[in-house]
Design a protein around this motif. Structure first.
Motif, PDB file in Angstrom:
ATOM      1  N   LEU A  99       4.996  26.796  26.300  1.00  0.00           N
ATOM      2  CA  LEU A  99       5.772  27.713  27.025  1.00  0.00           C
ATOM      3  C   LEU A  99       4.928  28.403  28.007  1.00  0.00           C
ATOM      4  CD1 LEU A  99       7.957  29.838  24.325  1.00  0.00           C
ATOM      5  CD2 LEU A  99       8.720  27.829  25.799  1.00  0.00           C
ATOM      6  N   ALA A 100       5.577  28.574  29.290  1.00  0.00           N
ATOM      7  CA  ALA A 100       5.075  29.292  30.445  1.00  0.00           C
ATOM      8  C   ALA A 100       4.891  30.844  30.021  1.00  0.00           C
ATOM      9  CB  ALA A 100       5.878  29.189  31.627  1.00  0.00           C
ATOM     10  N   THR A 101       3.748  31.436  30.308  1.00  0.00           N
ATOM     11  CA  THR A 101       3.485  32.793  30.022  1.00  0.00           C
ATOM     12  C   THR A 101       2.956  33.443  31.222  1.00  0.00           C
ATOM     13  OG1 THR A 101       1.340  32.470  29.137  1.00  0.00           O
ATOM     14  CG2 THR A 101       2.997  32.474  27.477  1.00  0.00           C
ATOM     15  N   ALA A 102       3.254  34.646  31.373  1.00  0.00           N
ATOM     16  CA  ALA A 102       2.564  35.419  32.533  1.00  0.00           C
ATOM     17  C   ALA A 102       1.528  36.159  32.257  1.00  0.00           C
ATOM     18  CB  ALA A 102       3.574  36.638  32.933  1.00  0.00           C
ATOM     19  N   THR A 103       0.493  36.129  33.631  1.00  0.00           N
ATOM     20  CA  THR A 103      -0.758  36.951  33.306  1.00  0.00           C
ATOM     21  C   THR A 103      -0.638  37.984  32.816  1.00  0.00           C
ATOM     22  OG1 THR A 103      -1.873  35.286  34.903  1.00  0.00           O
ATOM     23  CG2 THR A 103      -2.943  37.224  34.774  1.00  0.00           C
ATOM     24  N   ARG A 104      -1.505  38.680  32.031  1.00  0.00           N
ATOM     25  CA  ARG A 104      -1.439  40.311  31.381  1.00  0.00           C
ATOM     26  C   ARG A 104      -2.813  40.794  31.513  1.00  0.00           C
ATOM     27  NH1 ARG A 104       0.248  36.967  27.305  1.00  0.00           N
ATOM     28  NH2 ARG A 104      -1.453  37.462  26.135  1.00  0.00           N
ATOM     29  N   LEU A 105      -2.793  42.006  31.757  1.00  0.00           N
ATOM     30  CA  LEU A 105      -3.973  42.726  32.010  1.00  0.00           C
ATOM     31  C   LEU A 105      -3.737  44.085  30.757  1.00  0.00           C
ATOM     32  CD1 LEU A 105      -6.790  43.740  33.035  1.00  0.00           C
ATOM     33  CD2 LEU A 105      -5.455  44.699  35.200  1.00  0.00           C
ATOM     34  N   GLN A 106      -4.703  44.286  30.386  1.00  0.00           N
ATOM     35  CA  GLN A 106      -4.681  45.668  29.197  1.00  0.00           C
ATOM     36  C   GLN A 106      -5.868  46.408  29.680  1.00  0.00           C
ATOM     37  OE1 GLN A 106      -4.370  44.877  25.273  1.00  0.00           O
ATOM     38  NE2 GLN A 106      -5.282  47.002  24.588  1.00  0.00           N
ATOM     39  N   GLY A 107      -5.542  47.792  29.681  1.00  0.00           N
ATOM     40  CA  GLY A 107      -6.686  48.714  30.319  1.00  0.00           C
ATOM     41  C   GLY A 107      -7.367  49.176  29.139  1.00  0.00           C
ATOM     42  N   ALA A 108      -8.158  50.224  29.259  1.00  0.00           N
ATOM     43  CA  ALA A 108      -8.740  50.751  28.024  1.00  0.00           C
ATOM     44  C   ALA A 108      -8.175  52.192  27.788  1.00  0.00           C
ATOM     45  CB  ALA A 108     -10.388  50.894  28.187  1.00  0.00           C
ATOM     46  N   PRO A 109      -8.373  52.579  26.589  1.00  0.00           N
ATOM     47  CA  PRO A 109      -7.911  53.700  26.164  1.00  0.00           C
ATOM     48  C   PRO A 109      -8.349  54.870  27.063  1.00  0.00           C
ATOM     49  CG  PRO A 109      -8.779  52.594  23.997  1.00  0.00           C
ATOM     50  CD  PRO A 109      -9.223  51.672  25.511  1.00  0.00           C
ATOM     51  N   ALA A 110      -7.309  55.503  27.310  1.00  0.00           N
ATOM     52  CA  ALA A 110      -7.547  56.636  28.657  1.00  0.00           C
ATOM     53  C   ALA A 110      -7.582  57.944  28.130  1.00  0.00           C
ATOM     54  CB  ALA A 110      -6.450  56.494  29.799  1.00  0.00           C
ATOM     55  N   ALA A 111      -7.270  58.433  27.017  1.00  0.00           N
ATOM     56  CA  ALA A 111      -7.057  59.826  26.778  1.00  0.00           C
ATOM     57  C   ALA A 111      -8.506  60.319  26.298  1.00  0.00           C
ATOM     58  CB  ALA A 111      -6.063  60.085  25.590  1.00  0.00           C
ATOM     59  N   ALA A 112      -8.893  61.549  26.429  1.00  0.00           N
ATOM     60  CA  ALA A 112      -9.915  62.342  25.981  1.00  0.00           C
ATOM     61  C   ALA A 112      -9.837  62.378  24.412  1.00  0.00           C
ATOM     62  CB  ALA A 112     -10.147  63.822  26.355  1.00  0.00           C
ATOM     63  N   GLY A 113     -11.029  62.458  23.640  1.00  0.00           N
ATOM     64  CA  GLY A 113     -10.786  62.760  22.277  1.00  0.00           C
ATOM     65  C   GLY A 113     -10.138  64.218  22.143  1.00  0.00           C
TER      66      GLY A 113
END
Length: 786
Positions: A103-117
């Motif tokens: 199947l054709a799929t779309a390019t995906r981008l996942q960022g990093a966890p952004a919240a402070a601890g």
């Protein structure tokens, strides 16, 4: 008409107003007759409107049948659910197989966890938990150490720090407040929230000299967080009109019942995570809790370790969500259990500057993030993460953005499938993309669909929608075995279009019959508003005539609609049984099956030819080309003799005219004025006009019916003009009624004035008569005395 003034007393018995009313009623008969004419006129217009409404609905069905592929539809079916299919009218009947391997799929981008601890020193409902722990109880047990119930609630009060820094739930303001007792009077206490602690205020109350003792007492969970006042001198008095500090409200005292002891509810903030960890570590079940870092170095994992065997979490009686909020309930079993996911999250609704970003907020001011070359603006002081995501999704960047609360990451995905680039960067001065980890995130390239037809070579497509032989295939999943696609004629849709046409045609006939019905009975006459109307009966006759007549110069094998199942009943039908159009669906299906192209020509064929009429007086000497317009009609071209041409096309169907303009030179030509035609000029330009007639060289029955219906029911058509006539009649009747009523009113007013004058004359004559009688009596008396 206005309410008249009554004039009574004419000869003491003559009622002048009754006479005027009777005269008015007689004169108003003319108004009544006009009103009846108006009502009849309205009924006639309503009848015409009903016919026009039916004709318009019929015209829509006629237009649908006249479309070039109205009955040339094809239908496609696929075995299984892996591929969905649809067929275009030009698709070839038959079958083929398709095998989908990717199947054709779309390019995906996942960022990093952004919240402070997690800030474990803050109240948990004021820290950046993804799910805020609620007050209540939760249970932890170990295999060998038993179980214990822990409580989440208000923390113990911080009594030795300044009020503004203490963990008081309602911020205390500086100023004064009043306390007292019935027997000891009142005293004003002054506090400074920046320097005074809760202990300082308690000491001030205790030394106020009014018989009060203040102390901090425990809540139901054993935490010292309630302020209690006890009086030795009668009921306690709280607050005064001059108070400027909210201290008594912050301590929850003002809402307590009166008496010699008043104890406020817990006034502190919720416990911190450190408070809960301390309670767990102080338990006797052999567990130790601690906050640890995740793989990004953020303190956002709660870990519980046991020395007494495997740990179990939760009980049916628990009332706090603490174990779920910290991810412990879903952690792996064992003697050490840690949060299944980081427990801190960004606040997507807070402004970016307050959202709790790891390492501090994004840079201030107007900034931008650039996605696939498209700039998306933001401002950390005015925009939330939700605002930015919505702005990205509404932009032309061609991506879908979302915040994944489970992983505390922002994810982007190209809207288009296939191996397409997805780029993200911060505009100069900004750092939101970097804060979200999108500039260094995990990129998963999209892939093309891979498939084969009838066992042939593998083909690729950037999309999961692929066309083949007039069939559109949409790949839903890969196939383990070939899918068979079958294409056949769509006779059901074509038959439904014919049925809709028949229904609306018969509705037109019914509307005309209702409008023109003639009823000879003298009582309860049911004649229509346009009984016997010749023009509507002619309309009905014309519609039937067109429907039963053959098309012009058709070459598809069919000439009349009866050949495909549309008739007013079989030949020889009894009188009165052929009033409605009937549809033989079986005959139609056979015609479509054996000669679909011929049926289509019978319904939609229209070929036009243009002729330059002789006798033109302008510069045009000839025309060439194939006319490309859509309707028969006439072009009138005006030539100013200076090379400027203006043209007006009047459609034969009565539709709105079309205007065009252009230029021409001596011995030159113009190819843009009339669609598809080239106009040629002679050597000398001259002013004048020319007429080009566009006529049908071949025309289907439905096309002819379409033109006729447009002429009747279209804007400015015959029925519109007829309704306009009724509007003019209605306006004329209204004006005549208004004029007549004014005239009658004036006549009656004149009569009132005349009757009033007669009344006055009577009064004068009676006065004179009385005077004469009095004089006569005097004369008679004088005569007697002599």
């Amino acid at each position: 008409m206005s309410d008249p003034v009554r004039i009574g007393g004419f000869y003491a018995t003559f009622d002048t107003e009754a006479v005027i009313k009777q005269l008015t009623a007689i004169r108003m008969r003319q108004v009544t007759l006009l009103e009846q004419k108006g009502a009849d006129n309205d009924a006639k217009k309503g009848a015409v409107n009903s016919v026009q409404t039916a004709m318009k609905a019929f015209l829509e069905k006629v237009k649908a049948l006249a479309a070039p592929q109205s009955v040339s539809g094809m239908t496609a079916t696929a075995s299984g659910t892996a591929v969905s299919v649809s067929a275009l009218p030009g698709a070839q009947a038959g079958s083929f197989t398709v095998n989908v391997t990717q199947l054709a799929t779309a390019t995906r981008l996942q960022g990093a966890p952004a919240a402070a601890g997690i800030d474990a020193t803050k109240a948990m409902n004021r820290s950046n938990f993804g799910t805020v722990p609620t007050n209540g109880t939760f249970t932890i047990a170990t295999a060998n150490g038993g179980s214990q119930t822990f409580t989440v609630g208000p923390a113990a009060a911080q009594t030795g720090v300044a009020l503004q820094s203490a963990n008081i739930d309602m911020a205390v303001t500086s100023g004064t407040f009043t306390i007292g007792t019935v027997g000891g009077g009142t005293q004003t206490i002054t506090i400074n929230a920046a320097t005074d602690s809760l202990n300082d205020v308690i000491n001030a109350i205790n030394s106020a000299g009014v018989g009060l003792t203040a102390s901090i007492v425990n809540d139901a969970n054993g935490r010292a967080n309630r302020l209690q006042l006890t009086s030795s001198n009668g009921d306690i008095i709280l607050g005064g009109p001059g108070d400027s500090s909210n201290f008594l409200s912050a301590m929850r005292l003002l809402s307590t019942p009166p008496g010699t002891t008043r104890t406020g509810e817990a006034f502190t903030q919720q416990m911190s995570l450190n408070d809960v960890i301390a309670d767990i570590n102080a338990s006797s079940i052999g567990v130790t809790a601690s906050i640890t870092n995740d793989s990004y170095g953020r303190p956002t994992i709660l870990t519980v370790t046991s020395t007494q065997g495997n740990i179990s979490f939760g009980s049916g009686s628990d009332s706090s969500n603490f174990l779920a909020a910290t991810g412990l309930l879903t952690s792996s079993p064992g003697t050490t259990r840690s949060s299944s996911n980081p427990i801190s999250r960004l606040s997507t609704s807070a402004k970016l500057q307050d959202a709790g970003f790891n390492g501090g907020p994004p840079n201030a001011g107007d900034q931008a993030i650039v996605i696939n070359g498209v700039s998306i603006s933001y401002n950390a002081a005015t925009d939330s993460l939700t605002d930015v995501i919505n702005r990205i999704n509404a932009s032309q960047a061609g991506v879908t953005a979302r915040y994944d609360s489970l992983t505390d990451t922002v994810r982007l995905q190209n809207k288009a499938t296939g191996n397409l680039a997805l780029t993200v960067q911060d505009a100069p001065g900004g750092n939101l993309a970097a804060k979200l980890g999108l500039t260094t995130g995990t990129l998963t390239a999209g892939q093309n669909a891979e498939y084969s037809i009838d066992g042939g070579p593998t083909q690729q497509s950037a999309s999961n929608s692929v066309g083949f032989g007039g069939v559109t295939m949409t790949f839903k999943e890969t196939t383990s075995s070939p899918v068979t696609v079958t294409v056949s004629q769509d006779t059901s849709s074509a038959a439904n279009a014919i049925k809709a046409f028949v229904t609306e045609f018969n509705n037109v006939m019914k509307a005309i019959d209702a409008a023109t019905k003639a009823d000879g009975s003298k009582k309860n006459n049911q004649s229509g508003p346009l009984s016997g109307d010749v023009s509507l009966r002619q309309l009905k006759s014309d519609l039937r005539s067109i429907l039963t007549s053959p098309g012009t110069n058709l070459e598809g094998g069919f000439a009349t609609l009866s050949q495909i199942g549309l008739t007013f009943g079989p030949v020889g039908s009894a009188i009165g049984t052929t009033n409605t159009l009937q549809f033989d669906e079986a005959k139609f299906a056979e015609a479509v099956r054996t000669n679909q192209a011929g049926v289509q020509e019978l319904l939609s064929r229209l070929s036009l030819a243009a002729t330059l009429e002789p006798g033109g007086t302008g510069s045009i000497t000839g025309i060439s080309g194939t006319y490309a317009g859509a309707e028969p009609g006439k072009w009138v071209i005006t030539d100013d003799g200076a090379g400027n041409l203006s043209a007006v096309f009047t459609p034969a169907n009565g539709g709105p005219p079309i205007s065009a303009s252009g230029t021409i030179a001596p011995n030159g030509s113009n190819s843009g004025l009339v669609p598809g035609l080239t106009l040629t000029a002679g050597p000398t330009l001259q002013a004048g006009t020319h007429t080009i007639t566009v006529s049908a060289t071949s025309e289907s029955v439905i096309q002819r019916l379409k033109r006729f219906a447009e002429n009747q029911a279209g804007i400015g058509g015959t029925l519109d003009k007829r309704k306009a006539t009724y509007d003019r009649i209605a306006s004329d009747i209204s004006e005549r009624i208004a004029t007549l009523e004014k005239r009658i009113e004036a006549e009656m007013e004149q009569l009132r004035r005349k009757f009033a004058a007669m009344e006055q004359a009577q009064a004068r004559s009676q006065s004179i008569l009385g005077n004469l009688q009095q004089l006569a009596n005097q004369l008679s008396g004088n005569s007697g005395r002599k």
